[in-house]
Design an enzyme around this catalytic site. Structure first.
Site, PDB file in Angstrom:
ATOM      1  N   HIS A 155       0.831  -1.200   0.000  1.00  0.00           N
ATOM      2  CA  HIS A 155       0.000   0.000   0.000  1.00  0.00           C
ATOM      3  C   HIS A 155       0.873   1.260   0.000  1.00  0.00           C
ATOM      4  CE1 HIS A 155      -3.132  -2.604   2.233  1.00  0.00           C
ATOM      5  NE2 HIS A 155      -3.627  -2.386   1.029  1.00  0.00           N
ATOM      6  N   LYS A 193     -16.505  -7.315   5.678  1.00  0.00           N
ATOM      7  CA  LYS A 193     -15.172  -7.916   5.700  1.00  0.00           C
ATOM      8  C   LYS A 193     -14.712  -8.259   7.112  1.00  0.00           C
ATOM      9  CE  LYS A 193     -12.892  -6.427   1.473  1.00  0.00           C
ATOM     10  NZ  LYS A 193     -11.688  -5.793   0.924  1.00  0.00           N
ATOM     11  N   ARG A 213      -1.699  -6.341  -8.272  1.00  0.00           N
ATOM     12  CA  ARG A 213      -0.648  -7.286  -7.933  1.00  0.00           C
ATOM     13  C   ARG A 213      -0.541  -8.387  -8.969  1.00  0.00           C
ATOM     14  NH1 ARG A 213      -3.146  -8.120  -2.115  1.00  0.00           N
ATOM     15  NH2 ARG A 213      -4.779  -8.573  -3.588  1.00  0.00           N
ATOM     16  N   SER A 215      -3.102  -7.796   2.752  1.00  0.00           N
ATOM     17  CA  SER A 215      -3.401  -7.638   4.174  1.00  0.00           C
ATOM     18  C   SER A 215      -3.945  -8.924   4.780  1.00  0.00           C
ATOM     19  CB  SER A 215      -4.406  -6.500   4.388  1.00  0.00           C
ATOM     20  OG  SER A 215      -3.839  -5.269   4.037  1.00  0.00           O
TER      21      SER A 215
END
Length: 167
Positions: free
Chosen positions: A17, A41, A95, A133
């Site tokens: 990030h 989440k 990514r 994460s």
């Protein structure tokens, strides 16, 4: 003034990030870090903790780059958040190919909602491409070393949150 919005959950903020934030500062005069309030989440860190970590991590970066970096929690549609903060650009980090497929759909929907806001993709640096994460939290939960993926203060906060002691 060019304003960009970099949205995410940031639970927790990772070196990946931070890399995207650093590189996005070259594109805009003000970068708004949109911290998603996504109750579905089930974030490990509460909103206030995530905001504080991001602010701490971005303070020196803002000074070094001369770009204003502000943190803005949001719970509405991303495109509405972009309007709320005056962003002309949404910054997204990629990514892998799997990220692109999801992001491609999101861009299409956002363009249908407001074609005046552009989305810019920044590829993660090779050394950060595997960082997520979710994986960082799993590694820490299972007593792995996350020092390669987060800054020392974030590592400490993560270990404390998980009830782990530093190794």
């Amino acid at each position: 003034m060019r304003i960009g919005l970099y949205p995410g959950t940031f639970d927790p903020i990772t070196l990946g990030h931070i890399d995207i934030i650093r590189r996005a500062t070259a594109l805009v005069d003000r970068l708004v870090i949109g911290v998603a309030i996504n109750r579905d989440k089930g974030p490990l860190f509460c909103l206030e903790e995530r905001v504080a970590m991001i602010e701490a991590e971005c303070e020196a970066l803002s000074k070094a780059t001369g770009t204003e970096i502000v943190v803005h929690p949001f719970e509405n549609l991303l495109i509405n958040c972009a309007r709320d903060v005056g962003a002309q650009i949404i910054v997204r980090g990629l990514r892998a190919v799997a990220d692109f497929e999801y992001e491609y759909q999101m861009v299409g929907m956002n363009r249908a909602l407001d074609s005046s806001v552009e989305t810019v993709f920044l590829m993660a640096e090779a050394r950060h491409q595997a960082i997520a994460s979710k994986l960082v939290k799993e590694i820490a939960r299972l007593d792995g070393d996350v020092a390669k993926f987060v800054t020392p203060p974030v590592r400490e906060a993560l270990l404390e949150k998980l009830g782990k002691t530093k190794s």
